[in-house]
Scaffold this motif. Structure first.
Motif, PDB file in Angstrom:
ATOM      1  N   UNK A   1       0.731  -0.961  -0.148  1.00 29.04           N
ATOM      2  CA  UNK A   1       0.061  -0.007   0.118  1.00 29.04           C
ATOM      3  C   UNK A   1       0.815   1.396  -0.005  1.00 29.04           C
ATOM      4  N   UNK A   2       1.887   1.332   0.848  1.00 28.41           N
ATOM      5  CA  UNK A   2       2.735   2.390   0.933  1.00 28.41           C
ATOM      6  C   UNK A   2       3.560   2.677  -0.494  1.00 28.41           C
ATOM      7  N   UNK A   3       4.026   1.706  -1.143  1.00 34.15           N
ATOM      8  CA  UNK A   3       4.303   1.605  -2.576  1.00 34.15           C
ATOM      9  C   UNK A   3       3.397   2.242  -3.656  1.00 34.15           C
ATOM     10  N   UNK A   4       2.191   1.786  -3.363  1.00 36.44           N
ATOM     11  CA  UNK A   4       1.092   2.098  -4.413  1.00 36.44           C
ATOM     12  C   UNK A   4       0.877   3.867  -4.188  1.00 36.44           C
ATOM     13  N   UNK A   5       1.199   3.867  -2.884  1.00 34.64           N
ATOM     14  CA  UNK A   5       1.008   5.562  -2.751  1.00 34.64           C
ATOM     15  C   UNK A   5       2.301   6.489  -3.002  1.00 34.64           C
ATOM     16  N   UNK A   6       3.482   5.717  -3.841  1.00 33.23           N
ATOM     17  CA  UNK A   6       4.390   6.425  -4.156  1.00 33.23           C
ATOM     18  C   UNK A   6       5.762   6.446  -3.370  1.00 33.23           C
ATOM     19  N   UNK A   7       5.533   5.838  -2.175  1.00 29.16           N
ATOM     20  CA  UNK A   7       6.756   5.871  -1.110  1.00 29.16           C
ATOM     21  C   UNK A   7       7.734   4.678  -1.440  1.00 29.16           C
ATOM     22  N   UNK A   8       8.969   5.098  -1.338  1.00 32.08           N
ATOM     23  CA  UNK A   8      10.137   4.176  -1.733  1.00 32.08           C
ATOM     24  C   UNK A   8      11.048   3.975  -0.462  1.00 32.08           C
ATOM     25  N   UNK A   9      11.793   3.269  -0.188  1.00 36.29           N
ATOM     26  CA  UNK A   9      12.974   2.930   0.589  1.00 36.29           C
ATOM     27  C   UNK A   9      12.026   2.646   2.056  1.00 36.29           C
ATOM     28  N   UNK A  10      11.067   1.780   1.986  1.00 33.33           N
ATOM     29  CA  UNK A  10      10.074   1.351   3.076  1.00 33.33           C
ATOM     30  C   UNK A  10      10.763   0.479   3.969  1.00 33.33           C
ATOM     31  N   UNK A  11      10.752   0.613   5.299  1.00 29.86           N
ATOM     32  CA  UNK A  11      11.207  -0.237   6.242  1.00 29.86           C
ATOM     33  C   UNK A  11      10.049  -0.457   7.266  1.00 29.86           C
ATOM     34  N   UNK A  12      10.269  -1.725   7.759  1.00 29.50           N
ATOM     35  CA  UNK A  12       9.077  -2.103   8.771  1.00 29.50           C
ATOM     36  C   UNK A  12       9.944  -2.389  10.218  1.00 29.50           C
ATOM     37  N   UNK A  13       9.442  -1.652  11.223  1.00 29.38           N
ATOM     38  CA  UNK A  13      10.182  -1.706  12.497  1.00 29.38           C
ATOM     39  C   UNK A  13       9.466  -3.125  13.040  1.00 29.38           C
ATOM     40  N   UNK A  14      10.138  -3.425  14.367  1.00 27.58           N
ATOM     41  CA  UNK A  14       9.912  -4.496  15.094  1.00 27.58           C
ATOM     42  C   UNK A  14       8.340  -4.307  15.711  1.00 27.58           C
ATOM     43  N   UNK A  15       7.587  -5.435  16.028  1.00 21.11           N
ATOM     44  CA  UNK A  15       6.472  -5.541  16.590  1.00 21.11           C
ATOM     45  C   UNK A  15       6.351  -5.010  17.949  1.00 21.11           C
ATOM     46  N   UNK A  16       5.323  -4.331  18.222  1.00 26.44           N
ATOM     47  CA  UNK A  16       5.345  -3.944  19.693  1.00 26.44           C
ATOM     48  C   UNK A  16       3.774  -3.877  20.256  1.00 26.44           C
ATOM     49  N   UNK A  17       3.569  -4.048  21.433  1.00 27.19           N
ATOM     50  CA  UNK A  17       2.411  -4.082  21.947  1.00 27.19           C
ATOM     51  C   UNK A  17       1.841  -2.490  22.289  1.00 27.19           C
TER      52      UNK A  17
END
Length: 44
Positions: A1-17
């Motif tokens: 979804x982020x790339x479809x909105x034109x974002x690049x260099x996408x990183x996902x962080x660790x899971x948190x509560x």
């Protein structure tokens, strides 16, 4: 979804509560719901 909105260099962080102490905490625990931070860049 982020790339479809034109974002690049996408990183996902660790899971948190994100539900600790909230009314929906038992359901979040049962369904293993966690929050994740995203960082991305939109060129231009």
């Amino acid at each position: 979804m982020l790339s479809q909105a034109g974002f690049v260099d996408i990183e996902i962080g660790e899971a948190h509560d994100t539900f600790g102490g909230a009314g929906g905490e038992p359901n979040a625990r049962r369904f293993e719901v966690f929050g994740y931070d995203f960082i991305a860049r939109k060129p231009g």
